[in-house]
Every structure is written in structure tokens, then in C-alpha cells.
Design a protein around this motif. Structure first.
Motif, PDB file in Angstrom:
ATOM      1  N   THR A 269       0.806  -1.220   0.000  1.00 24.69           N
ATOM      2  CA  THR A 269       0.000   0.000   0.000  1.00 24.69           C
ATOM      3  C   THR A 269       0.840   1.272   0.000  1.00 24.69           C
ATOM      4  OG1 THR A 269      -0.181  -0.123   2.411  1.00 24.69           O
ATOM      5  CG2 THR A 269      -1.982  -1.088   1.115  1.00 24.69           C
TER       6      THR A 269
ATOM      7  N   LYS B 172      -2.575   1.013  -3.409  1.00 24.05           N
ATOM      8  CA  LYS B 172      -3.724   1.670  -2.770  1.00 24.05           C
ATOM      9  C   LYS B 172      -5.001   1.437  -3.571  1.00 24.05           C
ATOM     10  CE  LYS B 172      -1.083   5.412  -0.558  1.00 24.05           C
ATOM     11  NZ  LYS B 172       0.283   4.978  -0.927  1.00 24.05           N
TER      12      LYS B 172
ATOM     13  N   THR C  17      -6.112  -2.161  -3.089  1.00 25.67           N
ATOM     14  CA  THR C  17      -6.635  -2.334  -1.733  1.00 25.67           C
ATOM     15  C   THR C  17      -8.079  -1.856  -1.629  1.00 25.67           C
ATOM     16  OG1 THR C  17      -4.435  -2.147  -0.743  1.00 25.67           O
ATOM     17  CG2 THR C  17      -6.307  -1.677   0.682  1.00 25.67           C
ATOM     18  N   VAL C  18      -8.374  -0.733  -2.259  1.00 27.92           N
ATOM     19  CA  VAL C  18      -9.747  -0.207  -2.233  1.00 27.92           C
ATOM     20  C   VAL C  18     -10.681  -1.146  -2.992  1.00 27.92           C
ATOM     21  CG1 VAL C  18     -11.258   1.658  -3.016  1.00 27.92           C
ATOM     22  CG2 VAL C  18      -9.072   2.187  -1.920  1.00 27.92           C
TER      23      VAL C  18
ATOM     24  N   ALA D 145     -11.596  -4.201  -1.150  1.00 27.12           N
ATOM     25  CA  ALA D 145     -12.368  -3.987   0.086  1.00 27.12           C
ATOM     26  C   ALA D 145     -13.847  -4.289  -0.093  1.00 27.12           C
ATOM     27  CB  ALA D 145     -12.190  -2.534   0.557  1.00 27.12           C
TER      28      ALA D 145
ATOM     29  N   LEU E 226     -17.613   5.924   3.071  1.00 27.15           N
ATOM     30  CA  LEU E 226     -16.173   6.231   3.057  1.00 27.15           C
ATOM     31  C   LEU E 226     -15.534   5.804   4.373  1.00 27.15           C
ATOM     32  CD1 LEU E 226     -14.068   7.571   1.170  1.00 27.15           C
ATOM     33  CD2 LEU E 226     -14.376   9.658   2.526  1.00 27.15           C
TER      34      LEU E 226
ATOM     35  N   LEU F 159     -15.029   2.094   4.230  1.00 23.06           N
ATOM     36  CA  LEU F 159     -13.892   1.786   3.355  1.00 23.06           C
ATOM     37  C   LEU F 159     -12.573   2.059   4.070  1.00 23.06           C
ATOM     38  CD1 LEU F 159     -14.931   3.057  -0.191  1.00 23.06           C
ATOM     39  CD2 LEU F 159     -14.531   0.703   0.525  1.00 23.06           C
TER      40      LEU F 159
ATOM     41  N   THR G  34      -9.767  -0.791   4.621  1.00 29.39           N
ATOM     42  CA  THR G  34      -8.482  -0.668   3.904  1.00 29.39           C
ATOM     43  C   THR G  34      -7.323  -0.247   4.795  1.00 29.39           C
ATOM     44  OG1 THR G  34      -8.899   1.654   3.324  1.00 29.39           O
ATOM     45  CG2 THR G  34      -9.695  -0.050   1.778  1.00 29.39           C
TER      46      THR G  34
ATOM     47  N   LEU H  35      -7.445   7.945   0.966  1.00 31.07           N
ATOM     48  CA  LEU H  35      -8.595   7.167   0.514  1.00 31.07           C
ATOM     49  C   LEU H  35      -9.518   8.022  -0.341  1.00 31.07           C
ATOM     50  CD1 LEU H  35     -10.287   4.575   0.610  1.00 31.07           C
ATOM     51  CD2 LEU H  35     -11.319   5.416   2.741  1.00 31.07           C
TER      52      LEU H  35
ATOM     53  N   VAL I  42     -10.493   7.080  -4.167  1.00 30.03           N
ATOM     54  CA  VAL I  42     -11.908   6.851  -4.494  1.00 30.03           C
ATOM     55  C   VAL I  42     -12.365   7.778  -5.611  1.00 30.03           C
ATOM     56  CG1 VAL I  42     -14.248   7.160  -3.609  1.00 30.03           C
ATOM     57  CG2 VAL I  42     -12.589   5.841  -2.294  1.00 30.03           C
TER      58      VAL I  42
ATOM     59  N   TYR J 250     -20.683   3.874  -1.703  1.00 31.48           N
ATOM     60  CA  TYR J 250     -19.891   3.495  -2.870  1.00 31.48           C
ATOM     61  C   TYR J 250     -20.105   2.024  -3.222  1.00 31.48           C
ATOM     62  CZ  TYR J 250     -17.378   7.850  -1.936  1.00 31.48           C
ATOM     63  OH  TYR J 250     -17.061   9.170  -1.724  1.00 31.48           O
TER      64      TYR J 250
END
Length: 265
Positions: free
Chosen positions: A17, A23, A26-27, A30, A40, A43, A47, A54, A58, A74
Motif C-alpha cells: 500500500t 492503494k 486495496t480499495v 475492500a 467512506l 472503506l 483498507t 482514501l 476513491v 460506494y
């Protein structure tokens, strides 16, 4: 949040990450098949990424339609589906398997699955359920452990001994009173499947569900997928449909083999 360990499924590969790509991955990892909208804050919990980081990731993912947002939060975007359908191996498998799956559904009027191996789990890539599907925990894109599902056991019986060792090492957790949790008994069970070419599940992953599955074997008996029929224990007798499921899996394998031969110069 920065120091918090991200939530990661066992089948997800390790991610660094500290990189932008890490990153992003990873999102995306999730999200789960059960999510209809994730905040958010959630998340961030999943994460372990800092709020500012983040938020930037996003927003970038939304700009390219890999994520979408509505009042519930999301979710993975339509572009993710489009990219997934470009995966050549899975697309060829679906093109070949779906007619055989439809034939099985017409014979049984029960839920038909197509699953592929990933690590020590099964990933369901297609499902035909009709108007009265059994309340199975499976879903397209979802995962289940190999050891307690008919598809998983059919795959495992024709895989390497190393995979069997990995499955046992992960633990044979009891999902229901009928789950096989003793490694020795499980080994004998898998050996019988290898001899017969067909796997059964009798309420091992979920109470009330029974299932029959057969592997799709290509090349040197490489199990690339498996097909199953699942129904409620009150009305479905999986042993009566073993020959049909085995024939469908063999048909998929033969068709894949012919297509591969035609592509070979």
C-alpha cells in the motif's frame, strides 16, 4: 486510520500500500459480493488507508467508472464488469459451459453452478436458478471453501497433493453438523471422488442443501472448473443426477479441448 491493518480476504494477494497501484487494489478488494453501498468511513476501516489518501483514490476510481456512488454509498462500477467480461479464459469457459448448464437445468429444474478454483476456495462464475431456486449461499462472483462444497471437492480430488495440504492447513471449520472436519476422513472422502469422478454434498455447507458436482478436466486432467446441481434436501436426490452432471462436465471439457486444438498452429 493509517496504522490500522486493512481487512483482506485469504484469497486476495498481498498488496504494497505504499504504491499508488497498491492503494487502488486495496480499495477495490475492500468490496464484497454482499455490498450494496459502502460508506467512506467503512472503506477506511476495511483498507486502513488514511482519510485523505482514501478520498483521492476513491475520486480517481469514480472518474474512470471503476467505482460508483449513490445515496447508500460506494459500490463497484460498471466498468469493472466490462473489464471482467474481457478476461479471455473465463469468457471462453462461460461461452462453452452455459449451453450444458442450461441442459442440466431443463433436466432437473434445480440450481446449476459453474465454479473455478482460486487458492483453497471456489469462485462461482455462473449460476442458473430458475423460478424456485434453493436458498444457497452461493452467488456469481462469490466464494466458498473447497472442503465443504461439491464443486470444491470435485476440483480438489483432481488437484495436486499440495492443494489438499493447503486446504487442511487452512482448517476444516464446521459449517453445519454434517461438515467433514477430520483430515483423515476427509482424505478418504476425496480419494473416493477421484475414483468415481463425481462429488456429493449432503448439507455440509448449509443445512437443507444437497448437491452433486463433476470436474471439467482438460489437458492432463487439469481441473479448470466444475459443474454442479444444487437443490433442497426435501425434494432433490443428487445421486439420481450424477451421470448427467458428469456428462455435462465432460462435454464442456471436450469442447474446450477442440477449441484449443483449433487455435494451435
Amino acid at each position: 486510520m493509517e496504522g490500522q491493518r486493512p481487512t483482506r480476504r485469504a484469497a486476495d494477494p498481498p498488496v504494497d500500500t505504499s504504491t499508488v497501484l497498491g492503494k487502488v487494489v486495496t480499495v477495490l478488494h475492500a468490496f464484497t459480493a454482499d455490498d450494496h453501498g459502502v460508506s467512506l468511513a467503512e472503506l477506511g476501516r476495511r483498507t486502513g488507508l488514511a482519510k485523505g489518501t482514501l478520498h483521492r483514490v476513491v475520486n480517481d476510481l469514480m472518474n474512470v467508472r471503476l467505482l460508483e456512488k449513490d445515496a447508500s454509498g460506494y459500490r463497484l462500477g460498471g466498468q469493472m464488469f466490462e473489464l471482467g467480461m474481457r478476461a479471455s479464459v473465463e469468457r471462453r469457459l462461460l461461452e462453452v459451459a452455459i449451453p450444458f448448464m442450461e441442459d442440466l437445468y431443463e433436466r432437473t429444474h434445480e440450481t446449476v453452478h459453474l465454479g473455478v478454483p482460486e487458492g483453497t476456495e471456489v469462485v462461482y462464475v455462473s449460476k442458473i436458478g430458475g423460478h424456485r431456486p434453493a436458498p444457497a449461499p452461493s452467488r456469481v462472483g462469490g466464494r466458498m471453501p473447497m472442503y465443504c462444497t461439491a464443486i470444491g471437492k470435485a476440483l480438489l480430488a483432481f488437484s495436486s497433493p499440495a492443494l489438499f495440504a493447503d486446504v487442511v492447513a487452512d482448517g476444516l471449520a464446521r459449517k453445519t453438523p454434517r461438515t467433514i472436519t477430520a483430515p483423515g476422513r476427509f482424505r478418504a472422502h476425496i480419494d473416493r471422488i477421484a475414483e468415481t469422478g463425481v462429488a456429493f454434498e449432503y448439507e455440509e455447507s448449509a443445512v437443507g442443501l444437497v448437491c452433486v458436482a463433476a470436474p471439467v478436466l482438460v489437458g492432463d486432467d487439469d481441473p479448470v472448473a466444475a459443474i454442479s446441481v444444487t437443490g433442497p434436501a426435501t425434494r432433490f436426490r443428487p445421486e439420481k443426477h450424477a451421470a448427467a452432471v458428469k456428462a455435462a462436465a465432460a462435454g464442456v471439457a471436450a469442447t474446450l479441448g477442440r477449441r484449443a486444438a483449433l487455435r494451435t498452429p
